[in-house]
Design a protein around this motif. Structure first.
Motif, PDB file in Angstrom:
ATOM      1  N   GLY A  35       0.819  -1.212   0.000  1.00 26.95           N
ATOM      2  CA  GLY A  35       0.000   0.000   0.000  1.00 26.95           C
ATOM      3  C   GLY A  35       0.846   1.253   0.000  1.00 26.95           C
ATOM      4  O   GLY A  35       0.510   2.252  -0.655  1.00 26.95           O
ATOM      5  N   TYR A  36       1.966   1.218   0.728  1.00 25.53           N
ATOM      6  CA  TYR A  36       2.885   2.363   0.776  1.00 25.53           C
ATOM      7  C   TYR A  36       3.443   2.663  -0.608  1.00 25.53           C
ATOM      8  O   TYR A  36       3.466   3.826  -1.053  1.00 25.53           O
ATOM      9  N   LEU A  37       3.880   1.631  -1.321  1.00 28.29           N
ATOM     10  CA  LEU A  37       4.435   1.845  -2.654  1.00 28.29           C
ATOM     11  C   LEU A  37       3.366   2.305  -3.639  1.00 28.29           C
ATOM     12  O   LEU A  37       3.629   3.173  -4.491  1.00 28.29           O
ATOM     13  N   LEU A  38       2.171   1.735  -3.546  1.00 26.22           N
ATOM     14  CA  LEU A  38       1.094   2.171  -4.429  1.00 26.22           C
ATOM     15  C   LEU A  38       0.751   3.644  -4.195  1.00 26.22           C
ATOM     16  O   LEU A  38       0.611   4.425  -5.146  1.00 26.22           O
ATOM     17  N   ALA A  39       0.599   4.026  -2.928  1.00 24.29           N
ATOM     18  CA  ALA A  39       0.233   5.407  -2.614  1.00 24.29           C
ATOM     19  C   ALA A  39       1.327   6.370  -3.046  1.00 24.29           C
ATOM     20  O   ALA A  39       1.060   7.419  -3.662  1.00 24.29           O
ATOM     21  N   TRP A 137       8.581   7.292  -8.619  1.00 25.95           N
ATOM     22  CA  TRP A 137       7.214   6.789  -8.802  1.00 25.95           C
ATOM     23  C   TRP A 137       7.134   5.622  -9.784  1.00 25.95           C
ATOM     24  O   TRP A 137       6.343   4.698  -9.549  1.00 25.95           O
ATOM     25  N   PRO A 138       7.915   5.585 -10.898  1.00 33.04           N
ATOM     26  CA  PRO A 138       7.828   4.389 -11.744  1.00 33.04           C
ATOM     27  C   PRO A 138       8.289   3.127 -11.021  1.00 33.04           C
ATOM     28  O   PRO A 138       7.693   2.048 -11.185  1.00 33.04           O
ATOM     29  N   ILE A 139       9.348   3.258 -10.212  1.00 34.08           N
ATOM     30  CA  ILE A 139       9.826   2.092  -9.460  1.00 34.08           C
ATOM     31  C   ILE A 139       8.752   1.617  -8.488  1.00 34.08           C
ATOM     32  O   ILE A 139       8.469   0.415  -8.373  1.00 34.08           O
ATOM     33  N   ASP A 140       8.129   2.565  -7.780  1.00 34.39           N
ATOM     34  CA  ASP A 140       7.083   2.205  -6.816  1.00 34.39           C
ATOM     35  C   ASP A 140       5.930   1.465  -7.488  1.00 34.39           C
ATOM     36  O   ASP A 140       5.487   0.406  -7.012  1.00 34.39           O
ATOM     37  N   LEU A 141       5.455   1.997  -8.597  1.00 37.27           N
ATOM     38  CA  LEU A 141       4.306   1.387  -9.257  1.00 37.27           C
ATOM     39  C   LEU A 141       4.654   0.046  -9.897  1.00 37.27           C
ATOM     40  O   LEU A 141       3.854  -0.894  -9.859  1.00 37.27           O
TER      41      LEU A 141
END
Length: 439
Positions: A35-39, A137-141
């Motif tokens: 959830g942290y990475l998605l947010a 953000w690309p890495i997170d998603l």
């Protein structure tokens, strides 16, 4: 880990240690990490798109000059983004990330902007916001999407095949026709889901570590914050101690001296008039009166009662009445001010009037006080010979130190031949209720 409750007690590196614990997969940490990475990924994407539009518009308008304020404002976009990141990290591991920004010394937007543009952390936050908008953000998603989408597709293969009746397109790459194969893929997805929890949590822990390193207060900022806080505590303690000493002298020693003087006066009435005993009692009563007067001056020098009871204007009027040089006092204040501010203002006025009577040769002085835009301004002027300077025995250095403790400034204009103008500016806010002990 015993689930979310343990997050509130996590110290540095605790997220990494959780990966090695047997209970890791049974905890909520993998889901919080996903959830942290998605947010962070979604917000980073939106922030990057908005920032690109804002920079483009500001760059175009800069040609017409109207875009320059917008470019200046864009330097502060890292502040709300960093606040969001600090809040998000706290949801992940339960530990708050301290806000490194200092509180402005005076109220108002101008003071806030000046401080923010001067702070190093403002520019660190801007750099991190740019990094998040372009790289993070690309890495997170990708990481969160892969960890959730791939096992989800595998688990859904058999239900989707049964619904369709003929085939299912797995990840848009592979057509599955056999229910046995689809069931096998579901088993693979069931196994992959907990296995992927480890890299997802590791990436989230790494990202949280970067946030803490960049957006937490540095060593110098922590020291500055602690110095500011400790100075404020010392000022409050010092003022409280001054008031205690003043109260003890006023209610204790002064009252005893008054009683002693009255007792000596009554005793002199019983002594034979004109005799040596009457003379000695009269002398003792005179000495008691002189001591009482000196004690009252001492009390006024420590912390005058009128300042506590009635505030700065009346205290300055009292100081002016005791000055050998005629002094006019004019104040325009909205009400009582914080006790350290009133104390600093009073002692500046008191010391300035003492300097005028000792060194200036002035025939008249003026004390003016006003409050506007969160700033107390006190001006003390005289028509004397001038030439006042720090280090010249006038105590100006001590006054400047006293004012600086309450975040104020002291300036002096005293050309040879006069006149002399001493100005004090102290940022503060009026009190909504009078201080304890005020009338």
């Amino acid at each position: 880990m015993a689930d979310v409750g343990g997050a509130g007690r996590m110290g540095d590196g605790a997220l990494w240690r959780e990966l090695a614990r047997p209970a890791f997969l049974r905890s909520s940490l993998p889901w919080r990490a996903a959830g942290y990475l998605l947010a962070s990924g979604v917000v980073g994407l939106l922030f990057g798109a908005g920032l690109l539009v804002a920079v483009t518009v500001a760059g175009v308008l800069a040609v017409l000059v109207v875009g320059l304020p917008l470019l200046g404002a864009l330097a502060l976009v890292g502040l709300p983004f960093a606040a969001w990141e600090r809040w998000l990290v706290r949801l992940l591991d339960g530990r708050p990330v301290p806000d490194p920004h200092r509180v402005p010394g005076r109220p108002g937007l101008a003071a806030w902007l000046r401080l923010r543009y001067r702070e190093r952390v403002t520019w660190r936050e801007l750099g991190f916001a740019g990094l998040a908008a372009v790289v993070l953000w690309p890495i997170d998603l990708v990481v969160a999407g892969f960890a959730l989408a791939v096992p989800g597709y595998l688990l859904a293969a058999l239900p989707l095949l049964l619904l369709d009746g003929e085939q299912v397109n797995l990840l848009k790459l592979w057509q599955v026709h056999s229910p046995v194969v689809a069931a096998g893929l579901g088993v693979v997805g069931l196994v992959a889901l907990p296995l992927l929890a480890y890299p997802v949590t590791a990436v989230a822990a790494g990202r949280a570590t970067v946030v803490r390193l960049v957006l937490s207060p540095g060593g110098q900022e922590l020291r500055i914050g602690e110095l500011v806080s400790s100075r404020a505590r010392l000022v409050d303690a010092f003022e409280a101690e001054r008031r205690r000493i003043e109260r003890d002298l006023h209610d204790g020693a002064q009252q005893r001296l008054v009683a002693l003087s009255m007792t000596l006066g009554l005793a002199s009435l019983d002594a034979p008039p004109g005799g040596p005993l009457a003379a000695r009692l009269a002398q003792a009563q005179h000495e008691a009166g002189e001591t009482l007067a000196s004690l009252r001056e001492l009390i006024n020098g420590i912390h005058p009662r009128v300042l506590t009871d009635r505030g700065l204007p009346d205290a300055c009027v009292d100081a002016a009445d005791r000055s050998p040089v005629p002094v006019d006092v004019v104040f325009d204040l909205p009400g009582r001010l914080p006790a350290p501010v009133e104390s600093a203002g009073y002692f500046v006025v008191s010391e300035a009037l003492a300097n005028i009577s000792k060194h200036s040769g002035a025939g008249h002085a003026l004390v003016e006080g006003r409050y506007a835009d969160g700033l107390l301004t006190i001006e003390v002027s005289d028509d004397g010979r001038g030439g006042a300077a720090p280090g010249g025995g006038t105590g100006l250095t001590g006054l400047a130190d006293r004012v600086s403790v309450v975040e104020g400034t002291l300036t002096v204009s005293s050309p040879p031949g006069g006149p002399t103008l001493l100005r004090v500016e102290i940022p503060c806010l009026p009190l909504s209720t009078p201080p304890t002990g005020s009338a």
